[in-house]
Design a protein around this motif. Structure first.
Motif, short mmCIF file in Angstrom:
data_model
loop_
_atom_site.label_atom_id
_atom_site.label_comp_id
_atom_site.label_asym_id
_atom_site.label_seq_id
_atom_site.Cartn_x
_atom_site.Cartn_y
_atom_site.Cartn_z
N UNK A 110 0.82 -1.21 0.00
CA UNK A 110 0.00 0.00 0.00
C UNK A 110 0.86 1.25 0.00
N UNK A 111 0.32 2.32 -0.56
CA UNK A 111 1.09 3.56 -0.65
C UNK A 111 1.34 4.14 0.74
N UNK A 112 2.59 4.44 1.03
CA UNK A 112 2.96 5.11 2.28
C UNK A 112 2.77 6.61 2.10
N UNK A 113 1.96 7.22 2.95
CA UNK A 113 1.65 8.63 2.77
C UNK A 113 1.27 9.27 4.10
N UNK A 114 1.16 10.61 4.11
CA UNK A 114 0.75 11.34 5.30
C UNK A 114 0.18 12.69 4.90
#
Length: 213
Positions: free
Chosen positions: A191-195
């Motif tokens: 899954x895309x790592x994001x913030x």
């Protein structure tokens, strides 16, 4: 499962969002430039509306516009943003062949999800109309593993990220991105790592997300 590391698809064409269906893509981004009218409308909304105001409802392509107007007020600025939001809802619904989606439109004055994470969802559309936009990381197995190992020790992960020299990627205001999550079949542990971006005192952003429900 495809063993190639997932990567991004970036284009100035809206049709490129369909690349999210490719097994080696975990973020598809449509880089669009908002018109001056849309920029002014978004700025007006965040300037004249309470930062706590948000709408979160299940909508279809016919009700999305009315939903935004009903919650944000029937002004010219709201109508312009509502029309764009409803068009994105329609694109998302057609792309995934669904009748209803979850729409959220929020005015934020602080980071909603300030730590890097992955979503346990199939796919999420995000776009920021004004203000700083979503930050994300190119996939790296070692980095991903470190993120999951330090799930409750975010400062430790941030130090590791800094030491690794990996660049933090940033969407721009106006960009429309599809973020592939962990629940997408074949995308487990990818899954895309994001913030959310950090905001200074007085900064606001207008964020739209659309989810499968």
């Amino acid at each position: 499962m495809n063993q190639h590391l997932p990567h991004s698809s970036v284009s100035t064409q809206a049709g490129s969002l369909a690349n999210i269906y490719k097994p080696d893509i975990n973020i598809a981004s449509w880089r669009r430039s908002l018109t001056r009218a849309h920029q002014d409308a978004a700025h007006e909304l965040v300037s004249k509306t309470s930062a706590c105001l948000q709408v979160s409802e299940a909508v279809d392509t016919r009700s999305a516009f009315d939903c935004v107007v009903a919650n944000f007020g029937d002004s010219d600025a709201t109508q312009l943003i509502a029309k764009d939001a409803s068009e994105l809802v329609e694109m998302f619904s057609i792309l995934f062949d669904v009748d209803q989606v979850g729409l959220r439109l929020r005015i934020l004055d602080k980071a909603m999800c300030p730590k890097f994470h992955v979503d346990r969802v199939l796919c999420r559309l995000v776009t920021t109309y004004t203000g700083l936009a979503t930050e994300w990381l190119c996939h790296n197995n070692e980095l991903y593993n470190r993120l999951t190992q330090t799930r409750n020790r975010h400062q430790e992960f941030d130090r590791y990220l800094s030491d690794s020299g990996m660049s933090i990627q940033r969407l721009a205001a106006g960009d429309v991105a599809l973020l592939k999550g962990e629940a997408w079949e074949g995308n487990e542990n990818r899954g895309l790592m994001h913030r959310s971006p950090s905001l200074q005192d007085g900064e606001r952003r207008l964020l739209l997300t659309v989810d499968l429900i």
